[in-house]
Design an enzyme around this catalytic site. Structure first.
Site, short mmCIF file in Angstrom:
data_model
loop_
_atom_site.label_atom_id
_atom_site.label_comp_id
_atom_site.label_asym_id
_atom_site.label_seq_id
_atom_site.Cartn_x
_atom_site.Cartn_y
_atom_site.Cartn_z
N TYR A 57 0.79 -0.89 -0.02
CA TYR A 57 -0.10 0.07 0.01
C TYR A 57 0.95 0.98 0.20
O TYR A 57 1.76 1.50 0.79
CB TYR A 57 -0.39 -0.35 1.06
CG TYR A 57 -1.73 -1.35 1.31
CD1 TYR A 57 -1.95 -2.43 0.41
CD2 TYR A 57 -1.96 -1.01 2.68
CE1 TYR A 57 -2.82 -2.54 -0.07
CE2 TYR A 57 -3.62 -2.46 3.09
CZ TYR A 57 -3.68 -3.35 1.79
OH TYR A 57 -4.41 -4.74 1.48
N HIS A 82 0.35 -11.86 0.97
CA HIS A 82 -0.85 -11.34 0.63
C HIS A 82 -0.53 -11.79 -0.85
O HIS A 82 0.48 -11.76 -1.70
CB HIS A 82 0.22 -9.53 0.55
CG HIS A 82 -0.97 -8.31 -0.03
ND1 HIS A 82 -0.17 -7.15 0.50
CD2 HIS A 82 -2.04 -8.20 0.05
CE1 HIS A 82 -1.11 -6.62 0.01
NE2 HIS A 82 -2.15 -7.43 -0.20
#
Length: 320
Positions: free
Chosen positions: A51, A137
């Protein structure tokens, strides 16, 4: 953790937006968003190196350093290392929808050393000694077989050493989620967009595996990229980062009609729906605006009548 004993707060904040997802925020604007979450009672925060190429972790960590450590739960992700981008020419990371300089690049690394480096570097960016939960992830975007052979065993070792309390996988792909639950020793998973009021593919394979293995669930992307974020959606709204297919739109209109009949705001139903399954501990919501964070917290606490859910079940729109 087990699906019979909730340990996570029911509402979490997903910090992709403070990593400049979709639009740039100043440090002060990002702080205001996080402050709104805290003041609204949010005590679970999720982030990732992905992010904003580390910006989300840095901003979230700076904020959480001002709070008592035992009053919140923190999760981040592993699997992608951030390394200098040799081709940086002053551009932005908009290929990944983040408005940050792309002076770093993501490098997949599922090795034991890579997983440990990822966690060490996340702690450094966060400025916090302890990360409670870590999710691998999107491993299917690289190599799920390799993840099962290397990354998950590495995470299991870190957990056994006390480096984190719980480990799991975060993914938008039901097949990857179900396989990881069945083949790795996971405590918790993050289902992104696959178990929502609008569509529930995870109900077929992922959730049964979670119940069988006593693996907990965090639901993310419950608004289906924004389509369920307001009571009167339009055909111009974003769905899975694109347009709304006809069959999805028709299903949504049936759900909206039930919401109107029971005077239930669509986003409230979207937030609360995943929690109907006993494996789901928490719903994580992202936002780039303080007022939306506060509104989401209010909608999460809104009382929804049983008759509303019963009608959705009777109409075949959600599982019984």
């Amino acid at each position: 953790m087990s699906s019979t004993d909730r340990q996570l707060p029911t509402l979490g904040y997903g910090a992709a937006n403070v990593g400049n997802l979709f639009r740039e925020l100043s440090d002060d604007e990002a702080w205001a968003v996080l402050d709104a979450a805290w003041e609204s009672g949010v005590r679970y925060y999720d982030t990732a190196p992905h992010y904003g190429l580390g910006l989300s972790e840095k901003r979230l960590g700076a904020f959480l350093q001002t709070k008592p450590r035992d009053e919140f739960v923190l999760s981040t992700k592993a699997g992608r290392l951030l390394r200098p981008n040799p081709d940086f020419d002053g551009g932005l990371d908009t290929a990944h929808d983040f408005f940050v300089p792309d002076d770093l690049q993501r490098v997949w690394d599922f090795s034991d050393a890579g997983i440990r480096a990822s966690l060490d570097e996340s702690r450094e960016r966060l400025g916090l000694d302890r990360i409670d939960l870590v999710f691998l992830h999107d491993p299917e975007r690289h190599d799920l077989d390799l993840a099962l052979a290397e990354a998950f065993p590495a995470l299991e070792a870190v957990r056994s050493e006390g480096g984190v309390q719980a480990i799991g996988i975060g993914s938008m792909t039901s097949d990857a989620l179900a396989r990881a639950v069945r083949e790795a020793d996971l405590d918790i998973i993050m289902i992104a967009g696959r178990y929502t009021l609008l569509e529930q593919p995870a109900a077929a394979d992922v959730l049964p595996a979670c119940h069988e293995r006593r693996t907990d669930v965090v639901a993310a992307s419950v608004f289906n990229s924004g389509l369920l974020a307001k009571s009167e959606p339009t055909r111009d709204d974003r769905y899975e980062y694109g347009g709304v297919p006809d069959e999805v739109w028709d299903r949504l209109q049936r759900i909206v009609a039930v919401c109107r009949a029971h005077d239930v705001p669509l986003p409230a139903a979207a937030i609360q729906f995943p929690l109907r399954d006993t494996a789901t501990q928490s719903v994580v919501l992202g936002s780039s605006r303080p007022e939306q964070v506060r509104q989401n917290a209010e909608l999460a606490a809104l009382t929804i009548p049983d008759e509303f859910w019963a009608e959705l079940v009777a109409d075949g729109l959600i599982p019984a």
